[in-house]
Design a protein around this motif. Structure first.
Motif, PDB file in Angstrom:
ATOM      1  N   GLN A 133      49.031  30.734  -7.292  1.00  0.00           N
ATOM      2  CA  GLN A 133      48.266  29.600  -7.122  1.00  0.00           C
ATOM      3  C   GLN A 133      48.080  29.374  -5.567  1.00  0.00           C
ATOM      4  OE1 GLN A 133      49.653  26.310  -9.461  1.00  0.00           O
ATOM      5  NE2 GLN A 133      49.453  27.406 -11.213  1.00  0.00           N
ATOM      6  N   VAL A 134      48.940  29.748  -4.611  1.00  0.00           N
ATOM      7  CA  VAL A 134      48.819  29.601  -3.392  1.00  0.00           C
ATOM      8  C   VAL A 134      47.682  30.473  -2.782  1.00  0.00           C
ATOM      9  CG1 VAL A 134      49.978  29.606  -0.992  1.00  0.00           C
ATOM     10  CG2 VAL A 134      51.057  28.468  -2.820  1.00  0.00           C
ATOM     11  N   GLU A 135      47.877  31.502  -3.161  1.00  0.00           N
ATOM     12  CA  GLU A 135      46.982  32.677  -2.923  1.00  0.00           C
ATOM     13  C   GLU A 135      45.603  32.294  -3.469  1.00  0.00           C
ATOM     14  OE1 GLU A 135      47.161  35.403  -1.125  1.00  0.00           O
ATOM     15  OE2 GLU A 135      49.375  35.081  -0.861  1.00  0.00           O
ATOM     16  N   MET A 136      45.475  31.741  -4.594  1.00  0.00           N
ATOM     17  CA  MET A 136      44.218  31.196  -5.023  1.00  0.00           C
ATOM     18  C   MET A 136      43.568  30.149  -4.103  1.00  0.00           C
ATOM     19  SD  MET A 136      42.146  32.195  -7.457  1.00  0.00           S
ATOM     20  CE  MET A 136      40.523  31.911  -6.483  1.00  0.00           C
ATOM     21  N   ARG A 137      44.459  29.399  -3.708  1.00  0.00           N
ATOM     22  CA  ARG A 137      44.081  28.238  -2.856  1.00  0.00           C
ATOM     23  C   ARG A 137      43.522  28.747  -1.457  1.00  0.00           C
ATOM     24  NH1 ARG A 137      45.006  22.697  -3.281  1.00  0.00           N
ATOM     25  NH2 ARG A 137      46.374  23.174  -5.178  1.00  0.00           N
ATOM     26  N   LEU A 138      44.248  29.732  -1.161  1.00  0.00           N
ATOM     27  CA  LEU A 138      43.808  30.203   0.294  1.00  0.00           C
ATOM     28  C   LEU A 138      42.530  30.983   0.405  1.00  0.00           C
ATOM     29  CD1 LEU A 138      47.234  32.027   1.289  1.00  0.00           C
ATOM     30  CD2 LEU A 138      46.026  30.074   2.582  1.00  0.00           C
ATOM     31  N   VAL A 155      40.693  20.116   3.042  1.00  0.00           N
ATOM     32  CA  VAL A 155      41.142  19.460   1.818  1.00  0.00           C
ATOM     33  C   VAL A 155      41.560  20.418   1.149  1.00  0.00           C
ATOM     34  CG1 VAL A 155      40.289  17.986  -0.010  1.00  0.00           C
ATOM     35  CG2 VAL A 155      39.623  17.435   2.177  1.00  0.00           C
ATOM     36  N   THR A 156      41.050  21.422   0.760  1.00  0.00           N
ATOM     37  CA  THR A 156      41.412  22.414  -0.428  1.00  0.00           C
ATOM     38  C   THR A 156      42.835  23.024  -0.058  1.00  0.00           C
ATOM     39  OG1 THR A 156      39.100  23.106  -0.826  1.00  0.00           O
ATOM     40  CG2 THR A 156      40.868  24.745  -1.294  1.00  0.00           C
ATOM     41  N   LEU A 157      43.136  23.216   1.132  1.00  0.00           N
ATOM     42  CA  LEU A 157      44.543  23.498   1.609  1.00  0.00           C
ATOM     43  C   LEU A 157      45.669  22.614   1.432  1.00  0.00           C
ATOM     44  CD1 LEU A 157      43.470  25.957   4.787  1.00  0.00           C
ATOM     45  CD2 LEU A 157      44.349  26.636   2.358  1.00  0.00           C
ATOM     46  N   GLN A 158      45.336  21.307   1.466  1.00  0.00           N
ATOM     47  CA  GLN A 158      46.427  20.383   1.196  1.00  0.00           C
ATOM     48  C   GLN A 158      46.938  20.045   0.124  1.00  0.00           C
ATOM     49  OE1 GLN A 158      43.824  16.994   2.554  1.00  0.00           O
ATOM     50  NE2 GLN A 158      44.013  17.312   4.543  1.00  0.00           N
ATOM     51  N   SER A 159      48.238  20.297  -0.068  1.00  0.00           N
ATOM     52  CA  SER A 159      48.861  20.520  -1.295  1.00  0.00           C
ATOM     53  C   SER A 159      50.535  20.193  -1.206  1.00  0.00           C
ATOM     54  CB  SER A 159      48.617  22.014  -1.855  1.00  0.00           C
ATOM     55  OG  SER A 159      49.371  22.757  -0.847  1.00  0.00           O
ATOM     56  N   PRO A 160      51.223  20.178  -2.204  1.00  0.00           N
ATOM     57  CA  PRO A 160      52.615  20.029  -2.263  1.00  0.00           C
ATOM     58  C   PRO A 160      53.272  21.125  -1.409  1.00  0.00           C
ATOM     59  CG  PRO A 160      51.761  19.390  -4.223  1.00  0.00           C
ATOM     60  CD  PRO A 160      50.504  19.991  -3.626  1.00  0.00           C
ATOM     61  N   GLU A 161      52.772  22.417  -1.862  1.00  0.00           N
ATOM     62  CA  GLU A 161      53.293  23.460  -1.011  1.00  0.00           C
ATOM     63  C   GLU A 161      52.825  23.600   0.389  1.00  0.00           C
ATOM     64  OE1 GLU A 161      52.484  24.492  -5.311  1.00  0.00           O
ATOM     65  OE2 GLU A 161      50.984  23.918  -3.488  1.00  0.00           O
ATOM     66  N   SER A 164      55.654  20.721   1.795  1.00  0.00           N
ATOM     67  CA  SER A 164      56.922  21.151   1.661  1.00  0.00           C
ATOM     68  C   SER A 164      57.675  21.806   3.081  1.00  0.00           C
ATOM     69  CB  SER A 164      57.363  22.285   0.311  1.00  0.00           C
ATOM     70  OG  SER A 164      58.661  22.614   0.173  1.00  0.00           O
ATOM     71  N   SER A 165      58.940  21.531   3.014  1.00  0.00           N
ATOM     72  CA  SER A 165      59.595  21.972   4.300  1.00  0.00           C
ATOM     73  C   SER A 165      60.405  23.370   3.964  1.00  0.00           C
ATOM     74  CB  SER A 165      60.589  20.992   4.752  1.00  0.00           C
ATOM     75  OG  SER A 165      61.564  20.693   3.933  1.00  0.00           O
ATOM     76  N   ALA A 166      60.266  23.523   2.807  1.00  0.00           N
ATOM     77  CA  ALA A 166      60.890  24.845   2.467  1.00  0.00           C
ATOM     78  C   ALA A 166      60.003  25.956   2.828  1.00  0.00           C
ATOM     79  CB  ALA A 166      61.247  25.035   0.802  1.00  0.00           C
ATOM     80  N   VAL A 167      60.672  27.153   2.885  1.00  0.00           N
ATOM     81  CA  VAL A 167      60.008  28.307   3.611  1.00  0.00           C
ATOM     82  C   VAL A 167      59.884  29.575   2.502  1.00  0.00           C
ATOM     83  CG1 VAL A 167      60.001  30.460   5.388  1.00  0.00           C
ATOM     84  CG2 VAL A 167      60.509  27.920   5.974  1.00  0.00           C
ATOM     85  N   HIS A 168      58.878  29.856   1.950  1.00  0.00           N
ATOM     86  CA  HIS A 168      58.646  30.843   1.219  1.00  0.00           C
ATOM     87  C   HIS A 168      57.831  32.174   1.620  1.00  0.00           C
ATOM     88  CE1 HIS A 168      59.992  28.374  -2.162  1.00  0.00           C
ATOM     89  NE2 HIS A 168      59.419  27.274  -1.555  1.00  0.00           N
ATOM     90  N   PRO A 169      57.836  33.047   1.121  1.00  0.00           N
ATOM     91  CA  PRO A 169      56.863  34.462   1.706  1.00  0.00           C
ATOM     92  C   PRO A 169      55.628  34.032   2.052  1.00  0.00           C
ATOM     93  CG  PRO A 169      58.209  35.125  -0.073  1.00  0.00           C
ATOM     94  CD  PRO A 169      58.412  33.473  -0.079  1.00  0.00           C
ATOM     95  N   TRP A 170      55.165  33.106   1.286  1.00  0.00           N
ATOM     96  CA  TRP A 170      53.544  32.637   1.540  1.00  0.00           C
ATOM     97  C   TRP A 170      53.516  31.404   2.777  1.00  0.00           C
ATOM     98  CZ3 TRP A 170      54.183  27.808  -0.455  1.00  0.00           C
ATOM     99  CH2 TRP A 170      55.015  27.792  -1.538  1.00  0.00           C
ATOM    100  N   THR A 171      54.704  30.983   3.121  1.00  0.00           N
ATOM    101  CA  THR A 171      54.588  29.467   3.783  1.00  0.00           C
ATOM    102  C   THR A 171      53.747  29.625   5.081  1.00  0.00           C
ATOM    103  OG1 THR A 171      56.337  28.840   2.636  1.00  0.00           O
ATOM    104  CG2 THR A 171      55.671  27.651   4.769  1.00  0.00           C
ATOM    105  N   ALA A 172      54.091  30.775   5.993  1.00  0.00           N
ATOM    106  CA  ALA A 172      53.436  30.998   6.952  1.00  0.00           C
ATOM    107  C   ALA A 172      51.917  31.141   7.050  1.00  0.00           C
ATOM    108  CB  ALA A 172      54.080  32.101   7.617  1.00  0.00           C
ATOM    109  N   TYR A 178      45.933  26.655   7.121  1.00  0.00           N
ATOM    110  CA  TYR A 178      45.580  25.116   7.420  1.00  0.00           C
ATOM    111  C   TYR A 178      45.268  24.885   8.892  1.00  0.00           C
ATOM    112  CZ  TYR A 178      45.826  20.082   6.717  1.00  0.00           C
ATOM    113  OH  TYR A 178      45.790  18.587   6.570  1.00  0.00           O
ATOM    114  N   ALA A 179      46.118  25.302   9.732  1.00  0.00           N
ATOM    115  CA  ALA A 179      45.882  25.060  11.224  1.00  0.00           C
ATOM    116  C   ALA A 179      44.468  25.726  11.608  1.00  0.00           C
ATOM    117  CB  ALA A 179      46.971  25.852  11.967  1.00  0.00           C
ATOM    118  N   ASP A 180      44.127  26.745  11.081  1.00  0.00           N
ATOM    119  CA  ASP A 180      42.679  27.330  11.465  1.00  0.00           C
ATOM    120  C   ASP A 180      41.617  26.368  10.954  1.00  0.00           C
ATOM    121  OD1 ASP A 180      41.326  29.443  12.861  1.00  0.00           O
ATOM    122  OD2 ASP A 180      41.191  30.325  10.767  1.00  0.00           O
ATOM    123  N   ALA A 181      41.761  26.201   9.821  1.00  0.00           N
ATOM    124  CA  ALA A 181      40.873  25.180   9.032  1.00  0.00           C
ATOM    125  C   ALA A 181      40.768  23.980   9.925  1.00  0.00           C
ATOM    126  CB  ALA A 181      41.181  24.802   7.579  1.00  0.00           C
TER     127      ALA A 181
END
Length: 255
Positions: A133-138, A155-161, A164-172, A178-181
Motif C-alpha cells: 500500500q505504501v508502494e501504491m501511494r508512492l 496530500v497523497t503522501l500524507q499518511s499514518p506510515e 510514524s517514527s518507526a523505521v521500515h524498509p520503505w520508510t526512507a 514527501y520531501a521532494d514533493a
C-alpha cells in the motif's frame, strides 16, 4: 549466456524452487541458474539481467516466477510495455495482487498517469499488505506530479506510515518522496526537514537524501581526484613551457 561456475541454482528462493519442480530436473536447474543471474545483476547491470531473463523466459514461460523475473528485468531497462505484459501474465497465473503497484508504475512509464491513478482506486489496493500500500501511494503521488498536480501529490503522501517514527524498509523512500514533493511546491524548509528524516531512516543508502540536503544548504563538494588531476595537468603545462623556454634560449638548431 554464460553462467559463472559458482552459480548452482540452489541460491534461488525456496518458493521459486518449488514452482520449478513442475519442470524436468535439468531444465529446472538451467532456469534456476538464469534466475539467480537476474537477481544478482538487476541493480548493477540491468541490461545483462534482462538478457538472462529472456533466456529463462524461453526455457520456462509457463512458470509464474519466470514471468515475474522477466517483468522486473524489463522494467529495470525501461521496457515498460514488455514489463507490464509479463506482470499481467504472472498475475493471471498466481491470482496475487502484489504486483499491482509496479504494474501501475509501468502505466506511468508508458505516459498514462491517469491509468495509474485509476489503478490506485481499485479494490486490489485494499488487498495489498502494508508495504504494498505504501508502494501504491508512492506511485499515485508520482502520477499526480506527472499530471501537473504537485499539491495533490503532497496530500497523497500524507499518511499514518509517513507520520510514524518507526523505521521500515520503505520508510526512507516514503520520507524522501514527501520531501521532494514539498520542494516541488516551494515549501523548502519543510522539504529540508523531511530530507533529513529520510536520511535518518536510510540505513541502506537507497536514496540521495544527503546530497539533496547539502544542495539545499548550499554546500558544494569538490572531488579530490579531480583536483589532483588539475594539479597534474597544470604541472605538465608548466613543464612544457619550461622546455619551450629552454629551447628558445638555446637558439636555432644547428646542422
Amino acid at each position: 549466456m554464460p553462467i559463472p561456475e559458482d552459480v548452482t541454482g540452489d541460491e534461488i528462493d525456496k518458493d521459486v524452487r518449488q514452482e520449478l519442480l513442475s519442470l524436468p530436473k535439468t531444465l529446472a536447474d538451467d532456469v534456476a541458474k538464469n534466475l539467480v543471474m537476474v537477481a544478482k545483476l538487476l541493480d548493477e547491470d540491468p541490461e545483462k539481467a534482462y538478457g538472462y531473463s529472456r533466456v529463462a523466459l524461453r526455457l520456462a514461460s509457463r512458470v509464474a516466477a519466470v514471468r515475474e523475473a522477466a517483468g522486473f528485468a524489463a522494467y529495470a531497462v525501461g521496457k515498460y510495455s514488455e514489463a507490464l505484459a509479463e506482470f499481467r501474465a504472472a498475475r493471471r497465473m498466481t491470482g496475487s495482487v502484489e504486483l499491482w503497484p509496479v504494474m501501475a508504475d509501468c502505466e506511468r512509464g508508458l505516459g498514462r498517469p491517469e491509468k495509474a491513478m485509476a489503478m490506485a482506486g481499485e479494490p486490489e489496493v485494499q488487498k495489498l499488505d502494508r508495504a504494498g500500500q505504501v508502494e501504491m501511494r508512492l506511485v499515485a503521488a508520482g502520477a499526480r506530479r506527472d499530471m501537473g498536480q504537485a499539491d495533490a501529490a503532497v496530500v497523497t503522501l500524507q499518511s499514518p506510515e509517513l507520520a510514524s517514527s518507526a523505521v521500515h524498509p520503505w520508510t526512507a523512500r516514503l520520507r524522501y518522496a514527501y520531501a521532494d514533493a514539498l520542494l516541488a511546491v516551494g515549501r523548502e524548509d519543510e522539504a529540508r526537514d523531511w530530507f533529513a528524516r529520510a536520511l535518518e531512516a536510510d540505513q541502506g543508502g537507497t536514496t540521495d537524501a544527503s546530497d539533496r540536503l547539502a544542495e539545499l544548504d548550499g554546500v558544494e563538494f569538490t572531488d579530490a581526484l579531480d583536483e589532483a588531476d588539475e594539479v597534474d595537468e597544470a604541472a605538465e603545462g608548466d613543464g612544457a613551457r619550461d622546455d619551450d623556454s629552454a629551447r628558445d634560449d638555446e637558439g636555432p638548431a644547428k646542422d
